[in-house]
Design an enzyme around this catalytic site. Structure first.
Site, PDB file in Angstrom:
ATOM      1  N   TRP A 101      21.495 -45.844 -70.883  1.00 39.57           N
ATOM      2  CA  TRP A 101      21.274 -46.719 -69.565  1.00 39.57           C
ATOM      3  C   TRP A 101      21.327 -46.043 -68.371  1.00 39.57           C
ATOM      4  O   TRP A 101      20.441 -46.059 -67.404  1.00 39.57           O
ATOM      5  CB  TRP A 101      22.655 -47.558 -69.570  1.00 39.57           C
ATOM      6  CG  TRP A 101      22.758 -48.294 -70.577  1.00 39.57           C
ATOM      7  CD1 TRP A 101      23.834 -48.520 -71.634  1.00 39.57           C
ATOM      8  CD2 TRP A 101      21.847 -49.462 -71.094  1.00 39.57           C
ATOM      9  NE1 TRP A 101      23.335 -49.664 -72.420  1.00 39.57           N
ATOM     10  CE2 TRP A 101      22.068 -50.121 -72.166  1.00 39.57           C
ATOM     11  CE3 TRP A 101      20.579 -49.878 -70.296  1.00 39.57           C
ATOM     12  CZ2 TRP A 101      21.772 -51.224 -72.719  1.00 39.57           C
ATOM     13  CZ3 TRP A 101      20.014 -50.870 -71.195  1.00 39.57           C
ATOM     14  CH2 TRP A 101      20.288 -51.410 -72.200  1.00 39.57           C
ATOM     15  N   ASP A 171      26.965 -48.003 -62.290  1.00 36.54           N
ATOM     16  CA  ASP A 171      26.921 -48.787 -63.239  1.00 36.54           C
ATOM     17  C   ASP A 171      28.186 -49.095 -63.893  1.00 36.54           C
ATOM     18  O   ASP A 171      28.595 -48.212 -64.896  1.00 36.54           O
ATOM     19  CB  ASP A 171      25.615 -48.630 -64.210  1.00 36.54           C
ATOM     20  CG  ASP A 171      25.520 -49.653 -65.217  1.00 36.54           C
ATOM     21  OD1 ASP A 171      26.192 -50.647 -65.311  1.00 36.54           O
ATOM     22  OD2 ASP A 171      24.683 -49.412 -65.933  1.00 36.54           O
ATOM     23  N   LYS A 195      29.074 -57.971 -70.594  1.00 37.30           N
ATOM     24  CA  LYS A 195      29.897 -57.077 -71.488  1.00 37.30           C
ATOM     25  C   LYS A 195      31.260 -57.530 -71.466  1.00 37.30           C
ATOM     26  O   LYS A 195      31.862 -57.803 -72.205  1.00 37.30           O
ATOM     27  CB  LYS A 195      29.528 -55.599 -71.069  1.00 37.30           C
ATOM     28  CG  LYS A 195      28.333 -55.221 -70.900  1.00 37.30           C
ATOM     29  CD  LYS A 195      27.448 -54.915 -72.228  1.00 37.30           C
ATOM     30  CE  LYS A 195      25.972 -54.840 -72.167  1.00 37.30           C
ATOM     31  NZ  LYS A 195      25.497 -53.562 -71.652  1.00 37.30           N
TER      32      LYS A 195
HETATM   33  C1  LIG Z   1      24.209 -53.443 -71.485  1.00 37.63           C
HETATM   34  C2  LIG Z   1      24.009 -52.511 -70.200  1.00 37.63           C
HETATM   35  C3  LIG Z   1      22.853 -52.665 -69.300  1.00 37.63           C
HETATM   36  C4  LIG Z   1      21.642 -53.166 -69.345  1.00 37.63           C
HETATM   37  O1  LIG Z   1      22.065 -54.740 -69.021  1.00 37.63           O
HETATM   38  P1  LIG Z   1      20.898 -55.990 -69.075  1.00 37.63           P
HETATM   39  O2  LIG Z   1      21.709 -56.964 -68.255  1.00 37.63           O
HETATM   40  O3  LIG Z   1      20.617 -56.236 -70.420  1.00 37.63           O
HETATM   41  O4  LIG Z   1      19.959 -55.359 -68.198  1.00 37.63           O
HETATM   42  C5  LIG Z   1      23.036 -51.578 -68.321  1.00 37.63           C
HETATM   43  N1  LIG Z   1      23.955 -50.568 -68.185  1.00 37.63           N
HETATM   44  C6  LIG Z   1      25.096 -50.697 -69.069  1.00 37.63           C
HETATM   45  C7  LIG Z   1      26.029 -49.676 -69.016  1.00 37.63           C
HETATM   46  C8  LIG Z   1      25.137 -51.620 -70.122  1.00 37.63           C
HETATM   47  O5  LIG Z   1      26.028 -51.502 -70.964  1.00 37.63           O
END
Ligand SMILES: *Cc1c(COP(=O)(O)O)cnc(C)c1O
Length: 360
Positions: A101, A171, A195
């Site tokens: 990511w 993030d 998540k």
């Molecule tokens: C799942 C995830 C993403 C991507 O998320 P989307 O909403 O599908 O774009 C980005 N960063 C992390 C750390 C993730 O776990």
């Protein structure tokens, strides 16, 4: 009705209490005669839902008033572009690449300016967090970027990097609300909610006010300018009403549970059950350097692909679902987010012990 223990990395398990409440309100939301899915986002009822969601989140995370809370669409992946478009005034940014990511965010930023990879753990399949106490931060960097919990590899920054005074952008998709957070240390904290919080299709971004300006890169679309959403209270266009509604319920659930300090304790206890077993097992082993282990995502392997596949299949038959590892890593991964009850982790460990006895 029979529910399984769902170890999916995302979309992921939600608190049963929240699902039941939503079920009760499905046909008639509190006397409105319609469900939240059918309601105008300009209605008084919805305004109350979004206002309460923001207020509860502010309380949970102890968000100072100089920070805006935005409910945005496009997933965490759209932020990979929105962050440079809104923040890259000097067209320079530093990235710490600790997994897929962070790598995607780093690659996206290269479209907009000079993105520097100032540290990485790719040399050992992202199984650790590099020392970030004294990195070569660029003097003209607009920000330093991290992915705080690496969903795929199961690592977590236990200490934030020393950004040498630069704005930190993080993030937190897979560790959102899993423990208390010191918001003033960040310029932007953001994450996809699917998540650890709510239904897919929404991102929550907590952004320091001075970073929200009209001075964005030329050509930045209106919808990708933070100021558009900040000025409109996240109601510039139709937001993801359903996700805001369910996230709001999850915030109230977290408050009833005792808040983020209590969640951290519970999450540490759950993770310890699994890691202690992995450390003692003769069949399974964890893949992450112990000091950098995530409380949320726990990857493990047997070392034998066929045995891994057998484990995933038999676990599913026993009501333990979505334990297959990410396609880029193989093996297994148990995501044990806030809403995974301790009993779920106990059931997983008991099943692993039995599998070990039968297959060693
Ligand atoms: C799942 C995830 C993403 C991507 O998320 P989307 O909403 O599908 O774009 C980005 N960063 C992390 C750390 C993730 O776990």
């Amino acid at each position: 009705m029979s529910r399984v223990y769902n170890f999916s990395a995302g979309p992921a398990v939600l608190p049963e209490e929240v699902l039941r409440e939503a079920q009760e309100e499905m046909m008639d939301y509190r006397g409105c005669g319609m469900s939240v899915m059918e309601m105008s986002h300009r209605s008084a009822a919805f305004q109350q839902i979004i206002d309460e969601a923001e207020a509860d989140l502010r309380e949970l995370m102890n968000i100072p008033k100089e920070y805006k809370v935005l409910f945005l669409q496009g997933g965490a992946s759209l932020q990979f572009a929105m962050i440079p478009m809104n923040l890259m005034k000097n067209r320079v940014a530093d990235y710490i690449v600790t997994g897929q990511w962070a790598k995607k965010a780093f690659q996206e930023a290269q479209k907009f300016g000079k993105a520097n990879k100032i540290a990485t753990s790719e040399d050992r399949t992202f199984s650790y967090i590099p020392d970030c106490s004294d990195l070569p931060v660029s003097p003209d960097a607009d920000y330093v970027y991290i992915c705080e919990n690496n969903t795929i590899y199961g690592t977590k920054f236990k200490e934030l990097p020393n950004t040498k005074g630069k704005v930190l952008v993080s993030d937190v998709s897979s560790c959102f609300l899993s423990e208390p957070v010191d918001v003033p240390r960040y310029g932007i904290i953001y994450g996809g909610v699917q998540k650890n919080i709510g239904p897919a299709g929404m991102v929550i971004a907590v952004i320091r006010e001075d970073l929200i300006t009209e001075d964005v890169l030329p050509g930045t679309p209106t919808m990708m300018t933070y100021k558009t959403h900040a000025d409109a209270g996240s109601l510039y266009n139709t937001p993801n009403c359903w996700s805001i509604y369910i996230c709001g319920k999850v915030f109230k659930w977290l408050k009833r549970m005792g808040g983020l300090a209590v969640m951290k304790e519970k999450n540490e206890e759950k993770a310890k059950l699994l890691y202690d077993y992995l450390d003692s097992s003769k069949l399974f082993r964890g893949t992450v350097v112990p000091k950098d282990r995530s409380l949320m995502n726990v990857p493990f392997v047997t070392g034998d692909k066929d045995l891994d596949a057998k484990f995933v299949k038999e676990a599913k038959a026993a009501g333990l679902e979505n334990l297959k590892g990410h396609r880029t890593v193989g093996g297994m991964r148990a995501s044990i987010y806030n809403a995974m009850p301790r009993e779920g982790v106990e059931a997983l460990v008991a099943f692993m012990k039995k599998f070990e006895e039968e297959n060693l």
